[in-house]
Design a protein around this motif. Sequence first.
Motif, PDB file in Angstrom:
ATOM      1  N   CYS A 166     -29.152   0.932   2.318  1.00  0.00           N
ATOM      2  CA  CYS A 166     -30.659   0.922   1.771  1.00  0.00           C
ATOM      3  C   CYS A 166     -30.589   0.390   0.552  1.00  0.00           C
ATOM      4  CB  CYS A 166     -31.302   2.340   1.992  1.00  0.00           C
ATOM      5  SG  CYS A 166     -32.966   2.140   1.339  1.00  0.00           S
TER       6      CYS A 166
ATOM      7  N   ASN B 180     -34.172   7.489   5.583  1.00  0.00           N
ATOM      8  CA  ASN B 180     -34.366   8.343   4.247  1.00  0.00           C
ATOM      9  C   ASN B 180     -35.676   8.050   3.598  1.00  0.00           C
ATOM     10  OD1 ASN B 180     -33.667  10.621   2.611  1.00  0.00           O
ATOM     11  ND2 ASN B 180     -33.037   9.015   1.020  1.00  0.00           N
ATOM     12  N   CYS B 181     -35.748   6.786   3.230  1.00  0.00           N
ATOM     13  CA  CYS B 181     -37.028   6.662   2.345  1.00  0.00           C
ATOM     14  C   CYS B 181     -37.926   5.512   3.072  1.00  0.00           C
ATOM     15  CB  CYS B 181     -36.455   6.066   0.766  1.00  0.00           C
ATOM     16  SG  CYS B 181     -35.734   4.390   1.089  1.00  0.00           S
TER      17      CYS B 181
ATOM     18  N   CYS C 246     -35.076   2.339   6.655  1.00  0.00           N
ATOM     19  CA  CYS C 246     -34.474   3.417   5.881  1.00  0.00           C
ATOM     20  C   CYS C 246     -34.881   4.822   6.806  1.00  0.00           C
ATOM     21  CB  CYS C 246     -34.189   3.378   4.558  1.00  0.00           C
ATOM     22  SG  CYS C 246     -33.211   4.648   3.899  1.00  0.00           S
TER      23      CYS C 246
ATOM     24  N   GLN D  15     -33.093   0.672  -1.686  1.00  0.00           N
ATOM     25  CA  GLN D  15     -33.650   1.529  -2.395  1.00  0.00           C
ATOM     26  C   GLN D  15     -32.781   2.675  -2.925  1.00  0.00           C
ATOM     27  OE1 GLN D  15     -37.841   0.959  -1.750  1.00  0.00           O
ATOM     28  NE2 GLN D  15     -38.113   3.046  -1.658  1.00  0.00           N
ATOM     29  N   CYS D  16     -32.439   3.703  -1.737  1.00  0.00           N
ATOM     30  CA  CYS D  16     -31.997   4.802  -1.979  1.00  0.00           C
ATOM     31  C   CYS D  16     -30.213   4.975  -1.795  1.00  0.00           C
ATOM     32  CB  CYS D  16     -32.645   5.965  -1.017  1.00  0.00           C
ATOM     33  SG  CYS D  16     -32.505   6.015   0.362  1.00  0.00           S
TER      34      CYS D  16
END
Length: 104
Positions: free
Chosen positions: A78, A94-95, A92, A80-81
């Motif tokens: 990802c 997660n986020c 993602c 982003q994270c």
Amino acid sequence: MKKVYTSENRFYVGNIRNLLEAQGIASDLRNEHVSSATGEVPVFDAWPELWVEERDFERAQYIVEQALSPVDATPWLCPQCREENDPAFEFCWNCQAEAPASDT
Ligand SMILES: [Zn+2]
């Protein structure tokens, strides 16, 4: 209804649910240890389950198989994270950031 998918990772289950929804298949998120429709708090170590209508089952199963098939088995990171994501996932777990565009 029939159970089409279960995983210990509820984010994966959520992603599969999104995939099914994108194909117009409504699904129920259930947990076998939670009694239905009373809004009870889920048991922590219970696995979430995805259930679909019987008429949608075969198509849903196919979509799940495609999503889980290791054909393009490179997990993506990802942007982003930095979490690692299953290649089948477009977002993602997660986020919910969108997967980076792939060249293949
Ligand atoms: Zn992320």
